[in-house]
Design an enzyme around this catalytic site. Structure first.
Site, PDB file in Angstrom:
ATOM      1  N   GLY A  66       0.697  -1.241  -0.060  1.00 51.82           N
ATOM      2  CA  GLY A  66       0.150   0.226   0.089  1.00 51.82           C
ATOM      3  C   GLY A  66       1.011   1.229  -0.059  1.00 51.82           C
ATOM      4  O   GLY A  66       0.324   2.894   0.383  1.00 51.82           O
ATOM      5  N   GLN A  67       2.317   1.095  -0.261  1.00 49.16           N
ATOM      6  CA  GLN A  67       2.957   2.637  -0.140  1.00 49.16           C
ATOM      7  C   GLN A  67       2.453   2.906  -1.071  1.00 49.16           C
ATOM      8  O   GLN A  67       1.793   2.242  -2.469  1.00 49.16           O
ATOM      9  CB  GLN A  67       4.463   1.718  -0.635  1.00 49.16           C
ATOM     10  CG  GLN A  67       4.842   1.137   0.829  1.00 49.16           C
ATOM     11  CD  GLN A  67       4.691   0.403   0.670  1.00 49.16           C
ATOM     12  OE1 GLN A  67       4.040  -0.529  -0.281  1.00 49.16           O
ATOM     13  NE2 GLN A  67       5.640  -1.010   1.164  1.00 49.16           N
ATOM     14  N   THR A  68       2.857   4.547  -0.756  1.00 56.32           N
ATOM     15  CA  THR A  68       2.073   6.058  -2.060  1.00 56.32           C
ATOM     16  C   THR A  68       2.400   5.124  -3.494  1.00 56.32           C
ATOM     17  O   THR A  68       1.618   5.825  -3.927  1.00 56.32           O
ATOM     18  CB  THR A  68       2.243   7.209  -1.611  1.00 56.32           C
ATOM     19  OG1 THR A  68       2.330   6.795   0.551  1.00 56.32           O
ATOM     20  CG2 THR A  68       1.411   8.060  -2.246  1.00 56.32           C
ATOM     21  N   GLN A  69       3.902   4.864  -3.437  1.00 58.78           N
ATOM     22  CA  GLN A  69       4.660   5.442  -4.553  1.00 58.78           C
ATOM     23  C   GLN A  69       3.941   3.558  -5.601  1.00 58.78           C
ATOM     24  O   GLN A  69       3.775   3.595  -6.838  1.00 58.78           O
ATOM     25  CB  GLN A  69       6.059   4.947  -5.145  1.00 58.78           C
ATOM     26  CG  GLN A  69       6.680   3.558  -4.452  1.00 58.78           C
ATOM     27  CD  GLN A  69       6.540   4.142  -2.635  1.00 58.78           C
ATOM     28  OE1 GLN A  69       5.870   4.367  -2.160  1.00 58.78           O
ATOM     29  NE2 GLN A  69       8.050   2.926  -2.570  1.00 58.78           N
ATOM     30  N   LEU A  70       3.304   2.605  -4.515  1.00 50.38           N
ATOM     31  CA  LEU A  70       2.938   1.488  -5.368  1.00 50.38           C
ATOM     32  C   LEU A  70       1.176   1.895  -5.557  1.00 50.38           C
ATOM     33  O   LEU A  70       0.635   0.567  -6.450  1.00 50.38           O
ATOM     34  CB  LEU A  70       3.151   0.232  -4.704  1.00 50.38           C
ATOM     35  CG  LEU A  70       4.939  -0.777  -4.520  1.00 50.38           C
ATOM     36  CD1 LEU A  70       4.779  -1.560  -3.291  1.00 50.38           C
ATOM     37  CD2 LEU A  70       5.353  -0.811  -5.540  1.00 50.38           C
TER      38      LEU A  70
END
Ligand code: G3D
Length: 183
Positions: A66-70
């Site tokens: 769920g990391q922003t860049q993903l």
């Protein structure tokens, strides 16, 4: 994996687990598989794990970081989804609006039309967890028209609520082909 994305060829249900980073997706995945995680590391990309906890129904859970860049790549994994499991961190009141906004984005993807989803209010054993009813009220039921969905309180840490979550998952999976039993 390509064959699993084709509705015509797959024999397994495709269950996608999503949620913001630290919601507890990885812990949940391993708990559902009957493993106990001593330590978790942020999920990069996704894991494909066969899940046999549902009796004889083979399911595949895609745990997508769920990391922003993903998050921008979430939509690439949605094709062929039978049930979405969306994990919320019940202790992270500050990020609840962000979590809901991301869920709305996922549900607005053309691949998600009519796809049922299970909301898991995780970390419920924590003293500072928002109660399920409070979370439910804040989500706004009217947003989710057009989908069968259920919400379940759970703790990936203690296993509380997970048998019920699996039961919901099974009935939602059926609802994808047969319509909602209840909303
Ligand atoms: P993610 O895969 O969604 O990013 P993780 O989340 O499974 O890596 O979990 C993030 C942190 O939340 C971990 O703690 C993990 O132990 C914790 N966690 C997961 N599920 C629960 C739960 O049900 N209750 C509580 N209290 N904590 C939970 P750390 O400290 O390793 O960051």
């Amino acid at each position: 994996m390509g064959s699993m994305n084709s509705r015509g060829h797959k024999t397994e249900a495709q269950v996608v687990i999503m949620g913001l980073d630290s919601a507890g997706k990885t812990t949940l995945l391993y708990r559902l598989k009957g493993y106990q995680l001593v330590e978790t590391v942020p999920t990069v990309g996704f894991n494909v794990e066969p899940l046999e906890a549902l009796g004889h129904i083979p399911l595949v859970l895609w745990d997508i970081g769920g990391q922003t860049q993903l998050r921008a790549s979430w939509k690439d994994y949605l094709e062929g989804t039978d049930v979405l499991v969306y994990v919320l961190d019940s202790t992270d009141e500050a990020r609840l609006p962000e979590a809901v906004a991301e869920l709305m984005k996922v549900l607005s993807n053309p691949n998600m039309v009519g796809v049922p989803f299970l909301l898991l209010a995780n970390k419920q054993e924590a003293p500072d967890a928002l109660p399920l009813l409070e979370i439910r009220n804040r989500l706004g039921l009217e947003r989710f028209q057009g989908h069968c969905w259920e919400i379940q309180a759970c703790s990936a840490l203690t296993g509380q609520g997970l048998p019920e979550a699996l039961k919901s998952l099974r009935s939602l999976r059926k609802s994808h082909s047969h319509g909602c039993v209840s909303m």
